[in-house]
Enzyme design. Structure first.
Site, PDB file in Angstrom:
ATOM      1  N   HIS A 106       0.857  -1.188   0.000  1.00 53.36           N
ATOM      2  CA  HIS A 106       0.000   0.000   0.000  1.00 53.36           C
ATOM      3  C   HIS A 106       0.892   1.236   0.000  1.00 53.36           C
ATOM      4  O   HIS A 106       1.910   1.288   0.689  1.00 53.36           O
ATOM      5  CB  HIS A 106      -0.884  -0.022   1.254  1.00 53.36           C
ATOM      6  CG  HIS A 106      -1.476   1.303   1.618  1.00 53.36           C
ATOM      7  ND1 HIS A 106      -1.028   2.052   2.685  1.00 53.36           N
ATOM      8  CD2 HIS A 106      -2.483   2.013   1.057  1.00 53.36           C
ATOM      9  CE1 HIS A 106      -1.741   3.174   2.762  1.00 53.36           C
ATOM     10  NE2 HIS A 106      -2.618   3.182   1.790  1.00 53.36           N
ATOM     11  N   ASN A 108       0.383   5.660  -0.098  1.00 49.53           N
ATOM     12  CA  ASN A 108      -0.491   6.821  -0.143  1.00 49.53           C
ATOM     13  C   ASN A 108       0.355   8.075   0.042  1.00 49.53           C
ATOM     14  O   ASN A 108       1.189   8.136   0.938  1.00 49.53           O
ATOM     15  CB  ASN A 108      -1.561   6.745   0.951  1.00 49.53           C
ATOM     16  CG  ASN A 108      -2.492   7.939   0.943  1.00 49.53           C
ATOM     17  OD1 ASN A 108      -2.411   8.805   1.798  1.00 49.53           O
ATOM     18  ND2 ASN A 108      -3.391   7.977  -0.035  1.00 49.53           N
ATOM     19  N   VAL A 109       0.167   9.050  -0.836  1.00 52.17           N
ATOM     20  CA  VAL A 109       0.762  10.375  -0.661  1.00 52.17           C
ATOM     21  C   VAL A 109      -0.331  11.388  -0.969  1.00 52.17           C
ATOM     22  O   VAL A 109      -0.992  11.300  -2.005  1.00 52.17           O
ATOM     23  CB  VAL A 109       1.994  10.589  -1.566  1.00 52.17           C
ATOM     24  CG1 VAL A 109       3.221   9.932  -0.977  1.00 52.17           C
ATOM     25  CG2 VAL A 109       1.774  10.068  -2.981  1.00 52.17           C
ATOM     26  N   HIS A 178      -8.318  -5.063  17.938  1.00 55.62           N
ATOM     27  CA  HIS A 178      -9.235  -6.129  18.316  1.00 55.62           C
ATOM     28  C   HIS A 178      -8.612  -7.514  18.126  1.00 55.62           C
ATOM     29  O   HIS A 178      -9.144  -8.503  18.642  1.00 55.62           O
ATOM     30  CB  HIS A 178     -10.540  -6.024  17.517  1.00 55.62           C
ATOM     31  CG  HIS A 178     -10.353  -6.102  16.030  1.00 55.62           C
ATOM     32  ND1 HIS A 178      -9.858  -5.053  15.307  1.00 55.62           N
ATOM     33  CD2 HIS A 178     -10.593  -7.094  15.145  1.00 55.62           C
ATOM     34  CE1 HIS A 178      -9.805  -5.397  14.021  1.00 55.62           C
ATOM     35  NE2 HIS A 178     -10.244  -6.623  13.900  1.00 55.62           N
ATOM     36  N   GLY A 262     -17.301  10.426  -0.542  1.00 56.66           N
ATOM     37  CA  GLY A 262     -16.390   9.958  -1.581  1.00 56.66           C
ATOM     38  C   GLY A 262     -17.010   8.855  -2.421  1.00 56.66           C
ATOM     39  O   GLY A 262     -18.091   8.334  -2.136  1.00 56.66           O
ATOM     40  N   ARG A 263     -16.300   8.485  -3.457  1.00 60.11           N
ATOM     41  CA  ARG A 263     -16.794   7.495  -4.408  1.00 60.11           C
ATOM     42  C   ARG A 263     -16.540   6.097  -3.854  1.00 60.11           C
ATOM     43  O   ARG A 263     -15.408   5.634  -3.785  1.00 60.11           O
ATOM     44  CB  ARG A 263     -16.090   7.687  -5.743  1.00 60.11           C
ATOM     45  CG  ARG A 263     -16.671   6.882  -6.877  1.00 60.11           C
ATOM     46  CD  ARG A 263     -16.086   7.402  -8.184  1.00 60.11           C
ATOM     47  NE  ARG A 263     -16.669   6.730  -9.326  1.00 60.11           N
ATOM     48  CZ  ARG A 263     -16.135   5.659  -9.909  1.00 60.11           C
ATOM     49  NH1 ARG A 263     -15.027   5.135  -9.424  1.00 60.11           N
ATOM     50  NH2 ARG A 263     -16.714   5.122 -10.963  1.00 60.11           N
TER      51      ARG A 263
END
Length: 302
Positions: A106, A108-109, A178, A262-263
């Site tokens: 994964h 993300n920026v 959890h 969001g989509r």
């Protein structure tokens, strides 16, 4: 002072294109493209691949969206910004390879900007976030060390304190409370980053994005020809269940996307194509599957 939105916009689009190009070459398949618009403002480009020989599901997503009122998930740590108009953009990707010996990954920026409200003297406020992490199904020490070393290389020009700080942040963030276990072997994670000025902060984020292929593709090359059977695929599906649990229960990005209208199709492209859950299942002692539990414990890889 206005934030140079167009500069960031152009970079994120070019990053998406370069990563997709490299993945297409590795897989031998073409990514599909879905351009979409958001009713409240903005839109994005979803690039995705399903059922490839290498990538069972992959998504490399660009979005640039706007809103009139900052959603709660984004203002939780900045309550003074609640209610402001905002825009967010960035690239997010998740790759679920077919071969269980290749880890899921994964990246993300992202850039977040809140704008001053009309009739006030409020300035624009920006911050960056993101990172990259690795979720293996089988334990390979050299893969983990390589991934972490590349993360460190990306950050060191912006301060040798960054890698240990963001590495711990990643270990803490990608933790299933959890289950009392980590999602993978971590990497780096950061949020609310606006150190010094825009140019410095943006430079660090670009370095993270530009190092992703160097961090991940050598691992793909090492593992893609390893033979596997239904046993390994079954375990991969079981561990993918943990990935689903984290994304739906704990992930702030998923929460923000859903809260901000969001989509949904793009948000849930991060999910694996299949996953399983078993009641109270335990791997055979001494098996490669059993070794994973110890391998996933947070540690200093370098």
């Amino acid at each position: 002072m206005p934030v140079p939105i167009s500069t960031a916009h152009d970079y994120f689009l070019s990053l998406q294109a370069s990563i997709v190009s490299a993945l297409e070459e590795a897989d031998g398949s073409r990514f599909k493209t879905d351009n979409w618009k958001r009713p409240e403002g903005g839109g994005g480009v979803s690039r995705y691949l399903e059922n490839g020989p290498l990538i069972e599901r992959g998504a490399v997503l660009f979005s640039h969206v706007r809103g009139k009122t900052l959603p709660p998930s984004a203002s939780a740590h900045r309550r003074e910004l609640a209610g402001r108009p905002w825009e967010a953009m960035g690239v997010s990707l998740v790759l679920h390879p077919r071969n269980p010996y290749i880890p899921t990954t994964h990246l993300n920026v992202r850039l977040f900007v809140t704008h001053g409200r009309e009739g006030t003297d409020e300035d624009d406020v920006f911050w960056f976030g993101g990172g990259m992490d690795l979720t293996p199904y089988y334990a390979f020490e050299d893969d983990a060390r390589h991934f972490h070393a590349t993360c460190k290389d990306a950050l060191d020009p912006y301060g040798t304190d960054k890698y240990p700080l963001f590495k711990k942040w990643c270990d803490d963030y990608f933790f299933l409370k959890h289950r009392n276990e980590t999602r993978g072997i971590g990497g780096i994670f950061f949020d609310d980053f606006n150190e010094h000025n825009f140019e410095h902060s943006f430079g660090m984020v670009r370095s993270v994005g530009d190092h992703f292929l160097d961090a991940y593709m050598p691992i793909v090359k090492r593992r893609r020809t390893m033979e596997y059977s239904e046993r390994e695929r079954d375990f991969q599906a079981y561990r993918r269940g943990r990935y689903v649990e984290f994304n739906l229960v704990l992930d702030r990005g998923t929460l923000f996307g859903l809260q901000s209208g969001g989509r949904t199709e793009s948000i849930l492209l991060s999910m694996p194509p299949s996953a399983t859950w078993r009641y109270m299942w335990q791997p055979d002692p001494g098996s490669p599957e059993a070794r994973l539990a110890d391998f996933l414990q947070p540690r200093e890889w370098l």
